[in-house]
Design an enzyme around this catalytic site. Structure first.
Site, PDB file in Angstrom:
ATOM      1  N   ASP A  50       0.833  -1.461   0.120  1.00 21.89           N
ATOM      2  CA  ASP A  50      -0.189   0.062  -0.124  1.00 21.89           C
ATOM      3  C   ASP A  50       0.777   1.232   0.123  1.00 21.89           C
ATOM      4  O   ASP A  50       0.364   2.341   0.528  1.00 21.89           O
ATOM      5  CB  ASP A  50      -0.882   0.019   1.258  1.00 21.89           C
ATOM      6  CG  ASP A  50      -2.058  -0.888   0.982  1.00 21.89           C
ATOM      7  OD1 ASP A  50      -2.232  -1.507   0.115  1.00 21.89           O
ATOM      8  OD2 ASP A  50      -2.927  -1.112   1.971  1.00 21.89           O
ATOM      9  N   LYS A 159      -5.177  -5.641  -4.427  1.00 21.07           N
ATOM     10  CA  LYS A 159      -5.887  -6.459  -3.553  1.00 21.07           C
ATOM     11  C   LYS A 159      -7.294  -5.412  -3.269  1.00 21.07           C
ATOM     12  O   LYS A 159      -7.391  -4.459  -3.598  1.00 21.07           O
ATOM     13  CB  LYS A 159      -5.120  -6.462  -2.002  1.00 21.07           C
ATOM     14  CG  LYS A 159      -4.634  -5.185  -1.353  1.00 21.07           C
ATOM     15  CD  LYS A 159      -3.767  -5.384  -0.158  1.00 21.07           C
ATOM     16  CE  LYS A 159      -3.596  -4.268   0.517  1.00 21.07           C
ATOM     17  NZ  LYS A 159      -4.654  -3.699   1.488  1.00 21.07           N
ATOM     18  N   CYS A 192      -3.203  -2.792   7.112  1.00 20.93           N
ATOM     19  CA  CYS A 192      -3.001  -3.739   5.930  1.00 20.93           C
ATOM     20  C   CYS A 192      -1.704  -4.434   5.903  1.00 20.93           C
ATOM     21  O   CYS A 192      -1.769  -5.773   5.489  1.00 20.93           O
ATOM     22  CB  CYS A 192      -3.185  -2.924   4.653  1.00 20.93           C
ATOM     23  SG  CYS A 192      -4.867  -2.140   4.242  1.00 20.93           S
TER      24      CYS A 192
END
Length: 252
Positions: A50, A159, A192
């Site tokens: 991320d 994702k 995450c």
């Protein structure tokens, strides 16, 4: 570096050979907590989670809803050293990022709610003032933050959950890379990155959280708790600078 398939059969003289070409172990010794580690470079991968404009960049989604994104800059700086070091040592680099469908057809309502709890239309897929769609594939917000570069041979995985494993090909990719040990970095460390780490540990991977190359916009105690729980329940942590130094010694 070009990623070479590690899990393939060969065909020669009319015969299929099911044996894999297994490279010899390459010990990677690194200071870690709660104990020093020796990992095998041939069976390890760096998974970066991320590092995207919507999380890390002024003008992105988090910044737009009033979150201070400045604590994430340290992860960008650390990864500018760590990612090239991993590539140079022959460790695969896997970028795992939000890349939602424009129609959000596979997005569960619980996930959508977390990113827009008041129903104000500022969550996943919403249009930002700059025209970008929040965390949507091919949008500016989902793109890798300035200062980090994908190179040929790196692997991208989109994702759609906190964890990089659900509804994605990540596990299949890692299995075909023939890796056992995952060094995990990125943002947010307590969200995450941690969700991906937990799922990895639960399906049998060795997990190492790279401190310094992981950061969060949550209060500092959330990152500290993530480090504690990683060491206590799932695996290990390592300082990014120590991992870079260890990789440098093993550079091909």
């Amino acid at each position: 570096m070009t990623t070479v398939p590690r899990n393939r059969w060969t065909f020669e003289d009319g015969r299929v050979d099911l044996r894999r070409d297994t490279p010899p172990p390459r010990p990677l010794e690194v200071a870690a907590r709660p104990a020093p580690l020796t990992a095998d470079l041939t069976r390890s991968a760096l998974v970066v989670v991320d590092m995207q404009n919507d999380f890390c960049t002024p003008g992105g989604w988090l910044d737009g809803i009033g979150v201070d994104v400045s604590p994430l800059a340290q992860a960008v700086t650390a990864l500018q050293q760590l990612v090239p070091a991993a590539r140079a040592a022959g460790m695969p680099v896997v970028w795992v990022n939000w890349g939602n469908r424009l129609d959000r057809a596979n997005l569960p309502p619980g996930v959508a709610h977390v990113y827009d709890p008041q129903g104000l239309g500022v969550g996943i897929g919403s249009e930002m003032p700059n025209g970008s769609r929040v965390l949507t594939r091919d949008s500016w917000g989902a793109a890798l933050v300035d200062g980090l570069v994908r190179e040929p041979g790196d692997i991208d995985v989109d994702k759609y959950r906190m964890s990089g494993f659900w509804d994605t090909p990540l596990e299949s990719i890692l299995r075909n890379l023939r890796v056992d040990t995952l060094f995990l970095a990125g943002v947010n460390s307590d969200q995450c990155v941690y969700a991906t780490l937990i799922d990895a540990a639960c399906i049998g991977y060795d997990v190492v959280l790279v401190d310094g190359a992981s950061a969060t916009t949550s209060p500092a105690f959330c990152h500290d708790a993530t480090l504690y729980n990683t060491r206590q329940c799932f695996g290990f942590s390592v300082e990014s600078a120590d991992l870079v130094s260890a990789l440098a010694k093993e550079t091909r």
